[in-house]
Scaffold this active site. Sequence first.
Site, PDB file in Angstrom:
ATOM      1  N   ARG A 155      23.219   9.966 -20.647  1.00 32.26           N
ATOM      2  CA  ARG A 155      23.932   9.273 -21.716  1.00 32.26           C
ATOM      3  C   ARG A 155      23.301   9.628 -23.058  1.00 32.26           C
ATOM      4  O   ARG A 155      22.077   9.785 -23.165  1.00 32.26           O
ATOM      5  CB  ARG A 155      23.848   7.749 -21.553  1.00 32.26           C
ATOM      6  N   ARG A 202      11.421   3.920 -12.864  1.00 27.67           N
ATOM      7  CA  ARG A 202      10.967   2.532 -13.019  1.00 27.67           C
ATOM      8  C   ARG A 202      10.016   2.162 -11.884  1.00 27.67           C
ATOM      9  O   ARG A 202       9.004   1.529 -12.082  1.00 27.67           O
ATOM     10  CB  ARG A 202      12.168   1.583 -12.995  1.00 27.67           C
ATOM     11  N   HIS A 235      30.738  16.421 -22.263  1.00 24.71           N
ATOM     12  CA  HIS A 235      30.648  15.361 -21.242  1.00 24.71           C
ATOM     13  C   HIS A 235      31.491  15.708 -20.004  1.00 24.71           C
ATOM     14  O   HIS A 235      32.475  15.028 -19.700  1.00 24.71           O
ATOM     15  CB  HIS A 235      31.088  14.011 -21.835  1.00 24.71           C
ATOM     16  N   ILE A 257      21.429  10.650  -8.576  1.00 26.70           N
ATOM     17  CA  ILE A 257      21.667  11.942  -9.238  1.00 26.70           C
ATOM     18  C   ILE A 257      20.344  12.690  -9.417  1.00 26.70           C
ATOM     19  O   ILE A 257      20.255  13.894  -9.143  1.00 26.70           O
ATOM     20  CB  ILE A 257      22.400  11.740 -10.587  1.00 26.70           C
ATOM     21  N   GLU A 274      29.599  10.327 -29.126  1.00 33.09           N
ATOM     22  CA  GLU A 274      30.658  11.235 -28.692  1.00 33.09           C
ATOM     23  C   GLU A 274      32.035  10.570 -28.774  1.00 33.09           C
ATOM     24  O   GLU A 274      32.110   9.345 -28.644  1.00 33.09           O
ATOM     25  CB  GLU A 274      30.390  11.751 -27.270  1.00 33.09           C
TER      26      GLU A 274
HETATM   27  C1  8YV Z   1      32.746  10.252 -16.784  1.00 31.83           C
HETATM   28  C2  8YV Z   1      30.375   9.453 -16.523  1.00 31.83           C
HETATM   29  O1  8YV Z   1      32.647  11.260 -17.764  1.00 31.83           O
HETATM   30  O2  8YV Z   1      30.471   8.431 -14.418  1.00 31.83           O
HETATM   31  C3  8YV Z   1      29.958   8.428 -15.533  1.00 31.83           C
HETATM   32  O3  8YV Z   1      29.113   7.593 -15.871  1.00 31.83           O
HETATM   33  O4  8YV Z   1      29.797   9.594 -17.542  1.00 31.83           O
HETATM   34  C4  8YV Z   1      31.478  10.358 -16.197  1.00 31.83           C
HETATM   35  O5  8YV Z   1      31.528  10.702 -14.893  1.00 31.83           O
HETATM   36  C5  8YV Z   1      33.725   9.546 -17.470  1.00 31.83           C
HETATM   37  O6  8YV Z   1      33.360   8.462 -18.192  1.00 31.83           O
HETATM   38  C6  8YV Z   1      35.065   9.604 -16.811  1.00 31.83           C
HETATM   39  O7  8YV Z   1      35.891   8.544 -17.022  1.00 31.83           O
END
Ligand code: 8YV
Length: 334
Positions: free
Chosen positions: A252, A191, A299, A171, A281
């Site tokens: 996160r 890291r 989120h 990402i 959250e």
């Molecule tokens: C989701 C996420 O929001 O993939 C992840 O780590 O945080 C998100 O894409 C989510 O938990 C969907 O279930």
Amino acid sequence: MLNSNIRGFAFDTEMKPKILITRELFPQTLATLAQHFDVSGNQDDVPFTAQQMMQHLADKAGVLVVGGDRIDAAAIAAAPQLKVIANCAVGYNNVDVAAASARRILVTNTPGVLDETTADLTWALMFAAARGVTERERFVRSGKWESIRFIRNLGLDVHGATLGIIGMGRIGQAVARRAAGFNMRVIYSNRARLGSDIERACNASYVEKAELLRQADFVTLHMPYSAENHHLIGAKEIALMQPSAVLINAARGGIVDELALIDALKNKRIAAAGIDVFENEPKVRPEFFALDNVVLLPHIGSATTGTRRKMADLAAQNLIAGLTTGTAPNLVNG
Ligand code: 8YV
């Protein structure tokens, strides 16, 4: 006929294994899963309490975990037949992987399919925070806008700025690649330093985290949550940032010390922040609501139709593979 492919688990193939889907999911995914399993869904989409989760898991062989629902050690202990936990997310800090592994329960995630979409949202947060988009949108909706004020409503330029990326996995790299279009300088910390080919593709230079915090106009976080990343950005780190800098978190919640961030935003120690994830959250600290220099989202990093479908399909395939072959792609517990 008995199918004993699954480690230590034999079931009559006439009787489909029981699975739980913890939250509302696409009907197409449910239909696919129903070809293989006796499916209990939660299409009402009301999150289960911990107690309800334990009750629902009591007779299940598999669970497809949606929306970051918690599968902790107590839930695992309450699920004696559980063989596969398919998390519909790339991050899996909502699952107690150690407790699952101790029971030889397979845990899977959905890597790869949400990188570009999450990178897009990161940029949306960057622009929104830099230009006060959500605050100014609220202003227009209030009906109070009377005239253009030349030296008011001023934001920060994104183009030509220095972008600092902490956590340069898939990402982070997708975020970096987009920066070329805005003529930005990209620095990253990670890291481990990346290979020169990836650095070139991302047009990014490696620096130590403290140096990144000092130099970047925009600091964006892209690492998984872990105990060692807890409050990776706190008062000490924020103090290194420029007063004109912007902090973005679409990774996160626990990675940022929210009280330190709130304090910094309140006292203009940094200019703004864009936040898609929170420590507790869906509870959001009310102090955030009083601040105009923060953009708050619920989120939604991976939340496009195309990507959520890919995630659901991948989680379903992981679950099907896990329960029919005893192993699965995208295992996180080896
Ligand atoms: C989701 C996420 O929001 O993939 C992840 O780590 O945080 C998100 O894409 C989510 O938990 C969907 O279930």
